[in-house]
Scaffold this motif. Structure first.
Motif, short mmCIF file in Angstrom:
data_model
loop_
_atom_site.label_atom_id
_atom_site.label_comp_id
_atom_site.label_asym_id
_atom_site.label_seq_id
_atom_site.Cartn_x
_atom_site.Cartn_y
_atom_site.Cartn_z
N GLY A 287 0.48 -0.84 0.03
CA GLY A 287 -0.09 -0.14 0.09
C GLY A 287 0.81 1.50 0.03
N ILE A 288 0.22 2.62 -0.67
CA ILE A 288 1.13 3.37 -0.28
C ILE A 288 1.87 4.29 0.79
CG2 ILE A 288 0.61 5.71 -1.00
CD1 ILE A 288 0.68 4.69 -4.03
N ALA A 289 0.82 3.65 1.59
CA ALA A 289 1.20 4.43 3.38
C ALA A 289 2.36 4.21 3.40
CB ALA A 289 -0.33 4.30 4.03
N TYR A 290 2.64 2.45 3.07
CA TYR A 290 3.85 1.85 3.55
C TYR A 290 4.88 1.61 3.05
CZ TYR A 290 0.56 1.60 8.02
OH TYR A 290 -0.41 1.03 8.21
N SER A 291 5.05 2.51 1.59
CA SER A 291 5.77 2.20 0.65
C SER A 291 6.70 3.66 0.37
CB SER A 291 5.27 1.95 -0.75
OG SER A 291 4.43 0.65 -0.81
N PHE A 292 7.63 3.26 0.01
CA PHE A 292 8.79 4.96 0.30
C PHE A 292 9.88 4.67 -0.67
CE2 PHE A 292 6.46 4.69 4.46
CZ PHE A 292 5.93 5.58 4.25
#
Length: 152
Positions: free
Chosen positions: A61-66
């Protein structure tokens, strides 16, 4: 320098502390990664590697990908060299990050994934990808061979 009303800030930066707090694996140097974590390699063409990173982004998920992005740390001369190696679609994306002045950690949205994949593959500017829900870190490229670190 642009004033705030003319700036189109489209990126979403986060702190390294947030990445760590969410479970991201942060490695100071590559040797620490090899010594302290399980590792494997992600290899293939630029498109194959980008597809795998996209799969991990979707899984976490975007919120956990950096991704880390060092462009802001470069001198003006170094920035010009980066631009000389990019085609127009990538330059358009890169222009959105002109106001950065240090290393920045960004949400791994599709646009920055596209840009960093290109920069990594061409060995112009390296970025590391951090996935926190299912922790793994993909270290920048060495001839399209990316070390992937996971917890032991």
């Amino acid at each position: 320098m642009m004033n705030d009303e003319n700036k189109n800030v489209c990126y979403k930066n986060v702190t390294l502390e947030k990445i760590k707090r969410l479970g991201g694996i942060y490695i100071e140097n590559i040797q620490e990664g090899f010594d302290s974590y399980n590792f494997s390699y992600l290899e293939g063409t630029k498109d194959e590697i980008q597809k795998e990173i996209k799969r991990l982004q979707e899984k976490n998920g975007i919120a956990y990908s950096f991704v880390d992005f060092y462009y802001g740390r470069l001198s003006n001369k170094e920035k010009e060299k980066v631009k000389q190696h990019l085609e127009e679609p990538y330059l358009k994306i890169l222009n959105k990050y002109e106001d950065l002045n240090d290393v920045t950690y960004l949400l791994l949205e599709d646009e920055i994934l596209c840009l960093t994949s290109e920069l990594n593959a061409k060995e112009i500017l390296f970025s590391t990808y951090y996935f926190c829900k299912y922790p793994c870190t993909i270290w920048g490229n060495y001839q399209l061979k990316y070390p992937v670190f996971t917890n032991k």
